[in-house]
Design an enzyme around this catalytic site. Structure first.
Site, mmCIF file in Angstrom:
data_model
loop_
_atom_site.group_PDB
_atom_site.id
_atom_site.type_symbol
_atom_site.label_atom_id
_atom_site.label_comp_id
_atom_site.label_asym_id
_atom_site.label_seq_id
_atom_site.Cartn_x
_atom_site.Cartn_y
_atom_site.Cartn_z
ATOM 1 N N TYR A 198 11.244 -7.181 -15.339
ATOM 2 C CA TYR A 198 11.691 -5.954 -14.688
ATOM 3 C C TYR A 198 13.219 -5.857 -14.750
ATOM 4 C CZ TYR A 198 6.863 -5.586 -13.062
ATOM 5 O OH TYR A 198 5.490 -5.474 -13.018
ATOM 6 N N ARG A 246 12.929 -13.485 -6.236
ATOM 7 C CA ARG A 246 11.885 -13.888 -7.186
ATOM 8 C C ARG A 246 12.585 -14.264 -8.483
ATOM 9 N NH1 ARG A 246 6.574 -15.696 -7.024
ATOM 10 N NH2 ARG A 246 5.264 -14.673 -8.587
#
Length: 662
Positions: A198, A246
């Site tokens: 992402y 993350r």
């Protein structure tokens, strides 16, 4: 120091985690299409929080409209989402777990025409992208590959432009605003999604960041944008709110992120004020490659990498990657691979995973790593596990289908005959005395030529509908009149009104002399469509079932609209092909899914004759004033009015009311 067990508490100031287990963020596709919290999503996270884990991380919440990964992506980019998010955080906390929320911008993987990228795709990685497409496609059934190939190539064609400095500033601001909303919504912790390819991961990765100057090239430059996002959040959200990240340990792509850089970046994140690190590996370009699939089949496949990461940072770490049993989790803690154990799909497969600690490993229902759930996500079908009991699968599947359907109605009253028909019939078709979940808000489409002061029908119509609302005990919350002053093409007017407001139900009067009424049945999708007839026996309802998805939706409609009404008698009917035992099992299962009385009988008809003929004969028998049938057949191919049973039923009916459920 004593070796921690999975039950040992841990502090991430100012919070105390009651044990070492975390429900990892796993995307479900359960949010409403507008990005709000749905009942299905709320129930999912409530169930996760009740498993006994110390913390639940809500997955992949989009910080901007151009950052969603799915049509069913939870969002946090506007204050209108706050009521649902507050309810979600509160639901998790009521079950005894801390609530964390993962903020994300999908970057190149976003469902948008103009995705944001660290840098455009170029010849150096185009070959890899095309090879990854081949591995990706081989994971799906043949009939799905054409649409997916088109989508992938359209996505690839959009990867042509790097983000500008202004766009980067705007995204960082979006992350910050999202974090502030998360804090206001009552979440205990906030996690920034920097992995899985992402947007923030794009900037860190040398495979996707080909920028030459300030935000690209060297490792230091590639970390600038992710660190700027973290810094902005840390400056504007109270220090008492822990901020997680993350972290991608490996991408498994050519020139992608390697462990050494991941550890160096982790140390920068720690200095920037990050409170915990949650590890991940791979991205959507790599995880379907056969070699990567084999890596990810191994239990605790990040064990060795996590030992190194945990040894180089001074903040808690969370291990992920097929931690399949409580015994394995205990081993990882003992080996100091991490401070916390993250449970992704294993906890979704077996909600009793935590309770089974101390029991033999065979007591846990294992994730078989088939990726069926992931494939459903990619196909926009929602998370369902192949290992779940069939009843649970169907309950979630029904909830997922209902996300695309609302309870508002559009009633088409095109002339005075329609008004007379609706007055005599609709009270028998709506529940009286309590809300049904249908027709909460009604739009009445009227003919402009016979409304207003010069003709009494419009005022008469609205007076009648308002009176009906009062009689229905509040099931009609709002009534709106819309005048059609067009060229008489009512089917176009109805479609235009449905496009403006996505009504879930359409009611129109039966009139064979006006073909536009039945013509609407050809073109409308995902609706309950009622052709209202003047039959005096409307309270005698036949529900024709074939156990397809459409039948499941029809059962849900009937359960909410007709059951428990003293003035209605419902008969459930199935054309029997001789396999009575199998039919009874399916019927018992569907009753549990929808919530019907377990003693509700199923009438079997047509033994010895074609099922289609038996259904048509029963529908046209005259015993029922209302017929309910699903619009799609078992094949899943749209066959309504294209030679289907539904069309044959429609032809044979005279003055009965027909509900087609799609």
């Amino acid at each position: 120091m004593l070796t921690p067990t999975i039950h040992t508490p841990l502090h991430i100031a100012p919070h105390r985690l009651k044990n070492r287990l975390v429900a990892l963020p796993v995307f479900t596709g359960y949010a409403s299409p507008d990005g709000s919290v749905s009942a299905l999503l709320l129930q999912h996270y409530t169930t996760l929080a009740a498993t006994g884990v110390a913390m639940v991380v809500v997955a992949n919440v989009a910080v901007s409209p151009d950052g969603v990964t799915s049509q069913y992506n939870l969002r946090i980019d506007d204050d209108r989402y706050m009521p649902g998010l507050k309810a979600l955080a509160a639901a998790i906390r009521r079950q005894g777990a801390l609530a964390s929320i993962q903020l994300n911008h999908a970057g190149r993987f976003a469902k948008t025409k103009h995705p944001l990228l660290a840098s455009p795709v170029d010849a150096s990685n185009l070959t890899y992208h095309m090879a990854s497409l081949k591995g990706f496609m081989h994971a799906f059934p043949f009939e799905k590959r054409f649409g997916l190939t088109r989508f992938f190539l359209e996505q690839l064609a959009g990867w042509r432009r790097a983000m500008t400095a202004d766009e980067m500033h705007a995204v960082a601001t979006r992350f910050c605003q999202a974090a502030q909303r998360a804090h206001q919504a009552g979440f205990d912790m906030i996690e920034v999604h920097g992995a899985n390819g992402y947007l923030l991961c794009e900037f860190l990765s040398p495979a996707t960041n080909k920028r030459l100057f300030e935000f690209g090239g060297s490792f230091e430059n590639r970390t600038r944008f992710p660190l700027s996002v973290v810094g902005k959040i840390r400056r504007h959200v109270p220090q008492s709110v822990p901020l997680g990240y993350r972290l991608p340990l490996k991408e498994w792509v050519p020139d992608g992120i390697k462990l050494e850089e991941a550890i160096a970046f982790a140390q920068l994140l720690e200095r920037a004020g990050v409170s915990y690190l949650s590890a991940a590996a791979g991205n959507f370009n790599s995880i379907f490659f056969p070699s990567v699939v084999q890596k990810m089949k191994r239990r605790a496949y990040l064990r060795e990498d996590m030992v190194q990461l945990t040894g180089h940072v001074g903040i808690p770490t969370i291990i992920s990657g097929r931690v399949t049993t409580p015994a394995l989790a205990a081993d990882l803690l003992a080996q100091k691979a991490a401070h916390l154990v993250g449970l992704g799909r294993p906890l979704r497969v077996d909600p009793d995973w935590v309770k089974k600690a101390g029991q033999p490993a065979s007591a846990v229902t294992p994730c078989i790593n088939c990726n069926w759930c992931l494939k459903r996500i990619i196909l926009e079908q929602g998370f369902i596990c192949r290992c779940w009991p069939r009843t649970r699968q169907l309950k979630v599947h029904l909830g997922r289908m209902l996300l695309d359907r609302n309870c508002d109605g559009l009633w088409v009253i095109a002339d005075s005959d329609d008004l007379a028909l609706f007055k005599s019939s609709v009270p028998h078709l709506l529940p009286m005395g309590e809300p049904s979940g249908w027709n909460h808000a009604v739009t009445v489409l009227l003919a402009g030529s016979w409304t207003g002061e010069k003709a009494p029908y419009g005022a008469d119509c609205l007076t009648w509908v308002q009176g009906l609302s009062a009689a229905a005990g509040g099931s009609l919350d709002r009534v709106t009149a819309v005048e059609h002053r067009g060229d008489g093409k009512w089917d176009r007017a109805v479609q235009a009104e449905l496009e403006k407001q996505d009504h879930g139900m359409l009611l129109i009067g039966r009139n064979r002399g006006q073909p536009w009424r039945e013509r609407l049945l050809y073109v409308l999708n995902r609706k309950v469509i009622g052709l209202v007839g003047a039959n005096d026996n409307l309270g005698n309802v036949a529900v024709l079932l074939d156990f397809s998805d459409a039948s499941l939706l029809a059962l849900d409609f009937v359960h909410r609209a007709f059951m428990n009404r003293p003035d209605v008698r419902v008969t459930f009917i199935h054309a029997n092909d001789g396999r009575v035992a199998g039919v009874e099992r399916q019927w018992s299962r569907l009753k549990r899914v929808v919530g019907l009385n377990v003693d509700e009988p199923l009438a079997l008809i047509g033994s010895g004759e074609p099922t289609g003929s038996a259904i048509v004969k029963e529908a046209a028998s005259g015993r029922y004033g209302t017929i309910v049938i699903g619009k799609r057949g078992l094949t899943g191919i749209k066959r309504l009015l294209l030679g289907s049973v539904s069309r044959a039923v429609l032809r044979k009916l005279d003055n009965q009311t027909l509900f087609l459920v799609d």
